[in-house]
Design a protein around this motif. Structure first.
Motif: not given
Ligand code: PLP
Length: 458
Positions: A249-255, A260-262
């Motif tokens: 929900x939150x951190x997904x945007x960092x993809x 942050x692909x890891x």
């Protein structure tokens, strides 16, 4: 338009968190509606006098609580057009542009974030709804689509970690699987689900005649933004043929960011994935992106076709009413289109990296400070920390002090942070995701924290 412009110009003069008491606002609103028309000037006057005091300013640059729900000027303009058009976009026929723009926007996001290119997605209202949709789809797959027909058997099992967001528990309850069939798997010191414990639990359940149905992993837990290890959990799900849903929900945007692909290693095992552009992607609430690997299973779960919704285009187009719970749908893709085009992917990445750099600076200051400490490792634009003067060793007193510190900061109106508990430690959460936040805001909050902390009675 003038009001909106004025609001953004004056935003920093408002207290970030509303401090009204229960019923303060309610009591200012007349008990019955007016019989005659009132002027817009009068209505806007009441917005300023009665509503604004009861608003917590989520767009204030000193809002650091929960996770942000950031917006931006392009998003506001897109939303205004959506309201103007007032289209109800339940099926392709009721506004082909809405359906086709949504299809394209889901592809734009998917490809910009490096998600598997055979996934298909749609917009849901919230991550809670999307996770409910995932659990219902998993339930149908696990029961050969019989639950929709005959009711839910009482042996289905859903697994998540002890840190999972409450929306999963709600989804399990609504799905009829039942809270007693939701198993919370323990986490390691970094608050990540322990894959070995997951596998042991699945094996034990199978031996006891239960049916593993769905595993929910977190890409960024709500308390401390822990990232579950998909590349280890994924093969466990594949081995036992269990639906894997990823709540990002939150951190997904960092993809969006290559570095942050890891977090997505092992994503090929996932059956469904959710993240909220309405949290950290400059698109105002509500806008949730939900992806599935196999759209046929989703459609088979949700499709009900009454006569009055039959169309000639069926089968050639996406009728998004079949992709989730509600029939009626807002035209949400429009604001996303405005945002992605106005910022450009490069602009979005630049702003997110700016947030992460501000957080690195803040976390570093905390780490180097004699009176404060990090409670978990800082990640992305998130820091979990507490006040811990060397002279105080008692954990109960430290918890009380940190609670007081947070209360005083939030009631000061200067900034708004929230808290969590990490192994019984009361910790403050700082999330730097405001669209227009600058270094000076972070410096101010640090100074304020130090000032309040040094004046606390022990
Ligand atoms: N999942 C996680 C990890 C969250 O942090 C949140 C909210 O913060 C949600 C789900 C629920 O999001 P929504 O408000 O879109 O339902």
């Amino acid at each position: 338009m003038d009001w909106i412009e004025g609001y953004f110009q004056n935003l920093e003069s408002y207290p970030v968190k509303s401090n009204v008491a229960p019923k303060d606002i309610y009591n200012t609103i007349p008990a019955s509606p007016p019989q005659e028309s009132e002027s817009l000037d009068d209505i806007l006057k009441d917005v300023n006098e009665k509503i604004i005091p009861g608003i917590t300013h989520w767009q204030h640059p000193n809002f650091f609580a929960y996770f942000p729900a950031n917006t931006s000027f392009p998003s506001i303009l897109g939303e205004m057009l959506t309201a103007t058009l007032g289209a109800q976009c339940m099926i392709w026929d009721t506004s082909p542009a809405a359906a086709e723009l949504e299809e394209r926007m889901m592809e734009w996001l998917r490809d910009s974030m490096g998600l598997p290119n055979n996934w298909e997605g749609c917009i849901q209202d919230t991550a809670s709804t999307a996770s409910l949709v995932a659990i219902l789809t998993a339930r149908e797959k696990a029961t050969d689509f019989k639950s929709n027909e005959e009711g839910v058997p009482n042996n289905l099992r859903v697994y998540c970690s002890t840190q999972t967001h409450s929306s999963i528990e709600k989804g399990v309850c609504i799905s009829g699987i039942g809270r007693k069939n939701m198993v919370k798997i323990p986490v390691d010191d970094d608050m990540r689900m322990i894959p070995e414990r997951l596998e042991a639990q699945i094996k034990e359940d199978i031996q006891n005649g239960l049916k593993p149905c769905c595993v929910v992993t977190a890409m960024g837990t709500t308390g401390t933004v822990a990232i579950d290890d998909l590349k280890v959990i994924g093969p466990v799900c594949a081995k036992y043929d269990v639906w894997l849903h990823v709540d990002a929900a939150y951190a997904g945007s960092a993809l969006m960011l290559a570095e942050y692909q890891w977090m997505a290693e092992g994503m090929e095992y996932a059956d469904s994935f959710v993240f909220n552009p309405h949290k950290w992607l400059f698109t105002n609430f509500d806008c949730t992106a939900y992806y599935v690997k196999d759209v046929d299973i989703l459609l088979k779960t949700f499709e009900v076709l009454p006569e009055y919704l039959k169309t000639k285009t069926r089968g050639q187009v996406n009728d998004y009413r079949d992709w989730g719970v509600p029939l009626g749908r807002r035209f949400r893709a429009l604001k996303l289109w405005f945002v992605l085009r106005s910022f450009g992917i490069k602009g979005i990445r630049k702003r997110m990296r700016h947030h992460i750099a501000l957080n690195d600076w803040f976390a570093n200051q905390i780490e180097e400070s004699a009176d404060f400490e990090l409670v978990t490792t800082a990640v992305l634009n998130f820091t979990c920390f507490r006040y811990r003067p060397p002279a105080i060793k008692d954990e109960v007193i430290l918890n009380q002090l940190n609670q007081k510190l947070l209360d005083q900061l939030n009631t000061s109106g200067k900034a708004f942070l929230s808290h969590t508990k990490v192994n019984n430690i009361y910790a403050l959460r700082m999330v730097i995701g405001q669209t227009y936040v600058e270094q000076r805001h972070i410096e101010m909050v640090l100074e304020e924290l130090r000032k309040i902390a040094s004046g606390l009675d022990i």
